[in-house]
Design an enzyme around this catalytic site. Structure first.
Site: not given
Ligand SMILES: *Cc1c(COP(=O)(O)O)cnc(C)c1O
Length: 385
Positions: A49, A101, A198
């Site tokens: 961790r 977001y 992403k």
């Molecule tokens: C998806 C996203 C998040 C959150 O991320 P997760 O991996 O889904 O927890 C935060 N900011 C933006 C701009 C995103 O597209």
């Protein structure tokens, strides 16, 4: 980047780091714990961790790409956002954009309701509103550029300068562009963070996050909190994200080519009312995007004529655009912000933010562009029949 170019850093991350076998690609270390050499003789790692070799390799690669001192890999993008909240005491104020977001918006508003900090939500392109918020001497200013789903851009360098004048730290959500297309720390920001789910991982098979601090001491404080609250990312996810990272600059080039072609195609199609894409010269912040980004990204949205009925037909007819949330993978995705990504917002707030029933968002993938255009063309035509 100063010494090495971005693609070199991304590809070379962790290569030749194996001291035992000379493995070219770094191994994945799943062990939860690490043996001490002897009584009170601690090595670099003791418990996973707190520290893990695979995660550390990925963290230092991202820190180098974002040109910061310390990288912290978190279990999700949201846990990276949550980690930033640890910097705030109950009497501190944070300023966030009105169109950030949805998950970040939810986290900040619910924690503020419980009295964990004061929250100010502003349109950061409204200079009066921004100045009024900064006059409250916030501890932190959060930026997100481009925004979701309307791809609005804010001036990172200008806002950072104003925030620093009142002693605030600036954190930027760089998820929509990745360090290949925008480096907020070089524009003056103190913290940059990503949902690696992403573009950074890029293959839609990891949920993860990362945060990079420009300053060593701030990075160490955040790393301490990441271990304390237990939100560090897993070794397996770090391994996959590091693998994805190697092709990030290459993928972004093709995303870019395809996105420009898709935006131009949509713009001239009779079924399309309006396209929101920073690469188009009619985008209100096109020049700003050119100034602070290396390219325009591959996210866009558009207003379809014919209302929600037409949207349904469009989704039904598309073959190469999958109806799904998320973004940034090699495959093209299409979504309906009102009922999907932004469903947590009431309709009035949606309309105030510019999210209508006929708004459609696309994450443009790296498929063959001729196939994508042909597919969009037949589905758009059908949507108007
Ligand atoms: C998806 C996203 C998040 C959150 O991320 P997760 O991996 O889904 O927890 C935060 N900011 C933006 C701009 C995103 O597209």
């Amino acid at each position: 980047m100063s010494e090495k170019k971005i693609a070199t850093t991304a590809v070379r991350a962790g290569i030749n780091s194996d001291q035992h076998h000379g493995a070219v690609i770094p191994a994945i270390h799943l062990s939860s714990t690490y043996a001490l050499k002897g009584f009170n003789e601690k090595g670099q790692f003791d418990y996973s961790r707190t520290g893990n070799p695979t995660r550390a390799t990925f963290a230092s690669a991202i820190a180098e790409l974002e040109q910061g001192a310390v990288g912290i890999v978190t279990s999700t993008g949201m846990s990276a956002v949550h980690l930033i909240c640890q910097l705030l005491n109950t009497d501190d104020t944070i300023v966030i954009p009105h169109d950030c977001y949805g998950g970040s918006f939810r986290l900040f508003t619910y924690l503020a309701k419980r009295g964990q900090f004061n929250l100010i939500v502003v349109d950061q392109n409204d200079q009066t509103a921004l100045s009024n918020a900064l006059a409250k001497k916030p501890k932190l200013v959060l930026l997100e550029s481009p925004s979701n789903p309307l791809l609005r851009i804010v001036d990172i360098a200008a806002i950072t300068e104003q925030a620093h004048q009142v002693g605030a730290l600036v954190a930027v959500d760089n998820t929509f562009l990745s360090p290949a297309l925008q480096q907020p720390l070089l524009l003056g920001a103190d913290i940059v963070f990503h949902s690696t789910t992403k573009y950074i991982n890029g293959h839609s098979d990891v949920v993860g996050g990362v945060l990079v601090a420009k300053d060593q001491a701030l990075g160490e404080e955040l790393a301490w909190w990441a271990n304390c609250i237990g939100i560090t990312g897993s070794a397996f996810d770090s391994y996959l994200a590091l693998r994805g990272l190697k092709t990030l600059p290459l993928r972004m080039k093709q995303h870019q080519i395809n996105a420009n072609a898709v935006a131009k195609f949509l713009q001239q199609h009779a079924a399309v009312e309006q396209v929101y894409f920073p690469g188009l010269s009619d985008h209100p912040q096109h020049e700003l995007a050119k100034k602070q980004q290396y390219d325009f990204g591959a996210m866009m949205s558009f207003e379809l004529k014919g209302g929600v009925e037409a949207v349904k037909v469009l989704f039904d007819k598309l073959k190469f655009f999958t109806l799904a949330q998320s973004l940034g993978g090699v495959e093209s995705l299409i979504s309906h912000p009102s009922t999907m990504t932004h469903a947590g917002m009431d309709i009035e707030s949606q309309l105030a933010a510019g999210i209508t029933q006929s708004l459609v968002r696309i994450s443009v993938g790296i498929e063959d562009i001729d196939d994508m255009i042909a597919d969009l063309s037949q589905a758009l035509d059908a949507s108007q029949a």
